[in-house]
Write a protein that holds these residues in place. Structure first.
Motif, PDB file in Angstrom:
ATOM      1  N   THR A 172      12.319   7.029   9.191  1.00 58.88           N
ATOM      2  CA  THR A 172      12.424   5.779   8.435  1.00 58.88           C
ATOM      3  C   THR A 172      11.077   5.447   7.800  1.00 58.88           C
ATOM      4  O   THR A 172      10.122   5.131   8.512  1.00 58.88           O
ATOM      5  CB  THR A 172      12.866   4.631   9.350  1.00 58.88           C
ATOM      6  N   PRO A 173      10.965   5.512   6.466  1.00 57.50           N
ATOM      7  CA  PRO A 173       9.682   5.207   5.832  1.00 57.50           C
ATOM      8  C   PRO A 173       9.342   3.725   5.945  1.00 57.50           C
ATOM      9  O   PRO A 173      10.201   2.858   5.820  1.00 57.50           O
ATOM     10  CB  PRO A 173       9.895   5.624   4.377  1.00 57.50           C
ATOM     11  N   LEU A 174       8.072   3.451   6.188  1.00 60.96           N
ATOM     12  CA  LEU A 174       7.559   2.091   6.279  1.00 60.96           C
ATOM     13  C   LEU A 174       6.478   1.908   5.224  1.00 60.96           C
ATOM     14  O   LEU A 174       5.529   2.700   5.153  1.00 60.96           O
ATOM     15  CB  LEU A 174       6.971   1.830   7.674  1.00 60.96           C
ATOM     16  N   TYR A 175       6.636   0.862   4.398  1.00 54.05           N
ATOM     17  CA  TYR A 175       5.648   0.538   3.372  1.00 54.05           C
ATOM     18  C   TYR A 175       5.153  -0.886   3.601  1.00 54.05           C
ATOM     19  O   TYR A 175       5.964  -1.810   3.738  1.00 54.05           O
ATOM     20  CB  TYR A 175       6.253   0.662   1.972  1.00 54.05           C
ATOM     21  N   ILE A 176       3.843  -1.053   3.654  1.00 50.97           N
ATOM     22  CA  ILE A 176       3.233  -2.376   3.770  1.00 50.97           C
ATOM     23  C   ILE A 176       2.460  -2.615   2.482  1.00 50.97           C
ATOM     24  O   ILE A 176       1.431  -1.968   2.227  1.00 50.97           O
ATOM     25  CB  ILE A 176       2.296  -2.464   4.988  1.00 50.97           C
ATOM     26  N   LEU A 177       2.975  -3.513   1.650  1.00 53.89           N
ATOM     27  CA  LEU A 177       2.434  -3.722   0.311  1.00 53.89           C
ATOM     28  C   LEU A 177       1.974  -5.167   0.162  1.00 53.89           C
ATOM     29  O   LEU A 177       2.748  -6.100   0.386  1.00 53.89           O
ATOM     30  CB  LEU A 177       3.500  -3.389  -0.738  1.00 53.89           C
ATOM     31  N   CYS A 178       0.717  -5.327  -0.199  1.00 55.15           N
ATOM     32  CA  CYS A 178       0.109  -6.651  -0.297  1.00 55.15           C
ATOM     33  C   CYS A 178      -0.021  -7.052  -1.759  1.00 55.15           C
ATOM     34  O   CYS A 178      -0.298  -6.207  -2.624  1.00 55.15           O
ATOM     35  CB  CYS A 178      -1.264  -6.645   0.372  1.00 55.15           C
ATOM     36  N   THR A 179       0.154  -8.337  -2.028  1.00 50.30           N
ATOM     37  CA  THR A 179       0.188  -8.818  -3.416  1.00 50.30           C
ATOM     38  C   THR A 179      -0.993  -9.748  -3.707  1.00 50.30           C
ATOM     39  O   THR A 179      -2.097  -9.523  -3.243  1.00 50.30           O
ATOM     40  CB  THR A 179       1.530  -9.511  -3.694  1.00 50.30           C
ATOM     41  N   ALA A 180      -0.743 -10.795  -4.472  1.00 45.46           N
ATOM     42  CA  ALA A 180      -1.811 -11.601  -5.067  1.00 45.46           C
ATOM     43  C   ALA A 180      -2.753 -12.208  -4.047  1.00 45.46           C
ATOM     44  O   ALA A 180      -3.955 -12.333  -4.301  1.00 45.46           O
ATOM     45  CB  ALA A 180      -1.191 -12.696  -5.929  1.00 45.46           C
ATOM     46  N   GLY A 181      -2.249 -12.607  -2.870  1.00 48.60           N
ATOM     47  CA  GLY A 181      -3.123 -13.206  -1.867  1.00 48.60           C
ATOM     48  C   GLY A 181      -4.254 -12.281  -1.467  1.00 48.60           C
ATOM     49  O   GLY A 181      -5.389 -12.715  -1.233  1.00 48.60           O
ATOM     50  N   MET A 182      -3.952 -10.985  -1.383  1.00 41.08           N
ATOM     51  CA  MET A 182      -4.979  -9.999  -1.044  1.00 41.08           C
ATOM     52  C   MET A 182      -5.809  -9.605  -2.260  1.00 41.08           C
ATOM     53  O   MET A 182      -6.992  -9.258  -2.132  1.00 41.08           O
ATOM     54  CB  MET A 182      -4.326  -8.762  -0.438  1.00 41.08           C
ATOM     55  N   ARG A 183      -5.220  -9.668  -3.436  1.00 39.82           N
ATOM     56  CA  ARG A 183      -5.944  -9.238  -4.640  1.00 39.82           C
ATOM     57  C   ARG A 183      -7.136 -10.133  -4.953  1.00 39.82           C
ATOM     58  O   ARG A 183      -8.090  -9.703  -5.603  1.00 39.82           O
ATOM     59  CB  ARG A 183      -4.989  -9.200  -5.843  1.00 39.82           C
ATOM     60  N   ILE A 184      -7.075 -11.383  -4.494  1.00 36.52           N
ATOM     61  CA  ILE A 184      -8.178 -12.294  -4.802  1.00 36.52           C
ATOM     62  C   ILE A 184      -9.327 -12.146  -3.810  1.00 36.52           C
ATOM     63  O   ILE A 184     -10.390 -12.749  -4.005  1.00 36.52           O
ATOM     64  CB  ILE A 184      -7.684 -13.764  -4.819  1.00 36.52           C
ATOM     65  N   LEU A 185      -9.139 -11.345  -2.748  1.00 37.81           N
ATOM     66  CA  LEU A 185     -10.213 -11.129  -1.779  1.00 37.81           C
ATOM     67  C   LEU A 185     -11.190 -10.077  -2.287  1.00 37.81           C
ATOM     68  O   LEU A 185     -10.823  -9.198  -3.073  1.00 37.81           O
ATOM     69  CB  LEU A 185      -9.636 -10.664  -0.433  1.00 37.81           C
ATOM     70  N   PRO A 186     -12.427 -10.116  -1.830  1.00 37.58           N
ATOM     71  CA  PRO A 186     -13.370  -9.043  -2.156  1.00 37.58           C
ATOM     72  C   PRO A 186     -12.851  -7.703  -1.638  1.00 37.58           C
ATOM     73  O   PRO A 186     -12.117  -7.641  -0.636  1.00 37.58           O
ATOM     74  CB  PRO A 186     -14.651  -9.463  -1.430  1.00 37.58           C
ATOM     75  N   GLU A 187     -13.240  -6.632  -2.298  1.00 37.35           N
ATOM     76  CA  GLU A 187     -12.699  -5.311  -1.968  1.00 37.35           C
ATOM     77  C   GLU A 187     -13.015  -4.891  -0.536  1.00 37.35           C
ATOM     78  O   GLU A 187     -12.186  -4.263   0.127  1.00 37.35           O
ATOM     79  CB  GLU A 187     -13.251  -4.278  -2.954  1.00 37.35           C
ATOM     80  N   ASN A 188     -14.204  -5.234  -0.044  1.00 37.62           N
ATOM     81  CA  ASN A 188     -14.549  -4.821   1.324  1.00 37.62           C
ATOM     82  C   ASN A 188     -13.687  -5.526   2.364  1.00 37.62           C
ATOM     83  O   ASN A 188     -13.330  -4.941   3.393  1.00 37.62           O
ATOM     84  CB  ASN A 188     -16.041  -5.092   1.597  1.00 37.62           C
ATOM     85  N   GLN A 189     -13.299  -6.780   2.092  1.00 38.51           N
ATOM     86  CA  GLN A 189     -12.409  -7.485   3.011  1.00 38.51           C
ATOM     87  C   GLN A 189     -10.986  -6.911   2.946  1.00 38.51           C
ATOM     88  O   GLN A 189     -10.303  -6.804   3.966  1.00 38.51           O
ATOM     89  CB  GLN A 189     -12.400  -8.978   2.696  1.00 38.51           C
ATOM     90  N   GLN A 190     -10.545  -6.562   1.757  1.00 40.45           N
ATOM     91  CA  GLN A 190      -9.245  -5.912   1.623  1.00 40.45           C
ATOM     92  C   GLN A 190      -9.190  -4.623   2.442  1.00 40.45           C
ATOM     93  O   GLN A 190      -8.250  -4.394   3.212  1.00 40.45           O
ATOM     94  CB  GLN A 190      -8.967  -5.573   0.152  1.00 40.45           C
ATOM     95  N   GLU A 191     -10.206  -3.793   2.279  1.00 42.80           N
ATOM     96  CA  GLU A 191     -10.205  -2.493   2.937  1.00 42.80           C
ATOM     97  C   GLU A 191     -10.268  -2.631   4.451  1.00 42.80           C
ATOM     98  O   GLU A 191      -9.656  -1.833   5.187  1.00 42.80           O
ATOM     99  CB  GLU A 191     -11.385  -1.658   2.435  1.00 42.80           C
TER     100      GLU A 191
END
Length: 610
Positions: A172-191
């Motif tokens: 069963t494939p599992l995908y965790i996809l984040c949208t605008a709430g994460m896009r506004i964070l700095p890249e290091n916090q996202q990662e």
């Protein structure tokens, strides 16, 4: 026993005549006999072949009907039959700005036709409810404590695991996809957040999960997924159409020599979340669009087929979602009020006794905005038209006729021959409180929205306590419904330039009793290569491909008939050749007595020795 003797009455030369002419006539059949025998054999063979074919075809139809009935049972039941071994499952976790939701999808085995997509739909529990779970707040709230990300999302995955058979987890494939709430964070916090998920989830769950299955998707991806989801549910990817379907001529991108395809016209998508807003619709090849605003992709499982190649304009606008727009509006309110108070020596909004008037809040609603250091007190006046005027500068429009929000280029839309669906805030704004979701009518919408804004807050609160609004509508929705109603209207008509008499917009949460989310488009796109990889070859040769069976059946029939005629013709030619050889021999060796025999001239009496 008596014995007949010919030797005493006939010359020796006659012996050859009897053996070489009379006896062969008895043994060698005539041409008519050959044709008759051949015809009988042919008819017997043909009847046998037809009977065998009828039995085989009937058996095939029975198997095919049983197969399609089995598929119907899989896909048409309200409650998902988890005991069906042919059922596949998939998970998509939507990590949004205000919360995260897990969607469980299921689909039967692919039918083997490369022109068709997987029949993916939401899984339903024993109570016939979609298997969905939501938690709050959004994952972006954990930006300073990324090590808690996997613990945050674990309840969603545990919930999904309980509904999927355990032996199916590893496939069963599992995908965790984040949208605008994460896009506004700095890249290091996202990662940091994503890395915690990549590391810990495989330890606790046995789903098909890799590092590429968790990511922060772009607004462009989110828009494309939403476009795929709605058109899939509407059946616009099914290229078998009747005369009532609206079709469009499509030139496949990158191939100028190819004949244009005629297929169903797709629907456009408008989607407004808490932080961002998207628009997506198919554009013709003749429309020149910048690459950053254009998505060209093949949705089919066969990369070499052009049946599912699409060219979609998609644009996302960060900060134009309902909640983000309200935040920008309030920040502007605070900034302008503080500046004015300083210049004029006033204290408007600094106390509850002298509140700042806000036309975007219901009448007499009291609210507080700003930080503790610069807090402002608001009181609603419920003026819908004034609210619209105040919101127009936040659209960042330009004078360019082919631009939308923030001056972004927007290809021309044939409003007279198009169809759009509005999701998320477009639906919530029209349905949760105003109760007019579905077919959108601008004039009726304005009338109802004005009435809501002008209503006293205490009256709205009583209605809420009496359960007159949608079950999932909360006090936050009630407080900001006036603002969001005005914002949605301005985005649609001033931002995207939809005419106020546009009649082909539907706001929706369910389409054909299916909840349409961008997550459906995401799993459709990400599993598009699964069908032909996992289908057994026997399925492709059997009941899954009627046209292949028919082609094979006809080929076998033609091959059998060809072989039959070749063998029959060979036999006939061989017998005819024997007949010609016999005639030559007769003409060469027949004695003078032969005419006497053939003319039946008096023949001597044959003595009989007893």
């Amino acid at each position: 026993m008596g014995r007949i003797s010919f030797s005493c009455l006939f010359p020796a030369s006659w012996h050859f005549s009897l053996s070489s002419q009379v006896l062969p006539r008895l043994l060698v059949p005539s041409l008519r006999q050959l044709l008759f025998i051949s015809l009988v054999i042919f008819l017997i063979g043909l009847v046998y072949l037809l009977l065998a074919a009828a039995r085989g075809h009937a058996s095939f139809l029975t198997k095919e009907n049983n197969f399609h009935r089995r598929l119907a049972r899989v896909t048409d039941l309200d409650a998902t039959d988890t005991s069906n071994p042919n059922l596949n499952f998939g998970l998509v976790v939507d990590c949004g700005s205000s919360g995260s939701r897990v969607f469980v999808y299921c689909w039967p085995q692919h039918n083997g036709n490369p022109r068709e997509l997987l029949d993916i739909r939401q899984m339903k529990d024993v109570h016939r409810k979609p298997v969905v779970m939501k938690i709050k707040p959004g994952i972006s709230e954990l930006a300073k404590t990324p090590e808690r990300a996997s613990d945050y999302i674990k309840p969603l995955l545990s919930f999904a695991a309980q509904h999927i058979p355990k032996y199916k987890h590893q496939e069963t494939p599992l995908y965790i996809l984040c949208t605008a709430g994460m896009r506004i964070l700095p890249e290091n916090q996202q990662e940091a957040l994503l890395e915690d998920l990549r590391t810990d989830i495989p330890v606790d769950f046995n789903f098909l999960f890799s590092d590429s299955h968790v990511e922060v998707i772009s607004g462009k991806q989110e828009g494309v997924y939403a476009w795929i989801g709605i058109n899939f549910v509407l059946g616009r990817f099914n290229h078998v159409h009747d005369d009532e379907d609206a079709v469009v001529e499509v030139h496949v991108p990158g191939n100028d020599q190819q004949v244009a395809l005629m297929r169903k016209r797709t629907a456009g998508v408008l989607d407004m979340g808490g932080v961002s807003t998207q628009i997506a619709y198919e554009v013709p090849k003749t429309e020149e669009v910048a690459k950053n605003l254009l998505a060209e992709f093949n949705l089919g499982c066969d990369a070499h087929s052009t049946d599912h190649v699409y060219r979609v304009y998609v644009s996302t606008f960060l900060g134009f979602g309902g909640n983000a727009a309200r935040q920008r509006y309030e920040e502007s309110f605070v900034r302008n009020t503080v500046t004015r108070n300083r210049l004029l020596g006033q204290h408007v909004g600094e106390t509850a006794e002298s509140p700042l008037l806000d036309p975007c809040l219901p009448t007499d609603l009291q609210d507080e905005i700003g930080s503790p250091a610069q807090k402002l007190y608001l009181r609603g006046t419920g003026d819908f038209d004034r609210c619209r005027q105040l919101l127009q500068p936040f659209l960042n429009r330009t004078n360019d006729t082919q631009s939308s929000l923030s001056g972004v280029y927007q290809p021309a839309i044939d409003y007279r021959n198009s169809q759009f669906y509005g999701f998320s805030e477009f639906y919530y704004c029209t349905e949760d409180v105003l109760r007019m979701g579905g077919d959108y009518n601008a004039s009726k919408y304005i009338q109802v929205a004005k009435g809501y804004c002008a209503t006293q807050w205490k009256t709205l609160k009583k209605r809420f306590d009496s359960g007159l609004y949608a079950s999932h509508a909360d006090l936050h929705r009630l407080k900001y419904q006036c603002f969001k109603s005005a914002w949605m209207y301005e985005v649609l008509h001033s931002g995207f330039s939809f005419p106020t008499n546009y009649e082909n917009l539907k706001t929706a949460l369910l389409v054909y009793e299916k909840e349409v989310q961008w997550t459906l488009g995401a799993i459709l796109y990400r599993t598009r290569f699964l069908p032909l990889r996992d289908i057994p070859q026997e399925s492709l040769k059997g009941a899954h491909s009627h046209w292949r069976h028919s082609f094979s059946f006809l080929s076998n029939c033609y091959l059998f008939l060809a072989c039959f005629f070749i063998v029959l013709l060979s036999i006939m030619l061989y017998l005819l050749r024997l007949r010609r050889i016999h005639r030559r021999a007769v003409q060469r060796y027949t004695p003078s007595s032969v005419p006497w025999l053939e003319m039946s001239l008096g023949s001597p009496t044959l003595p009989v020795n007893l």
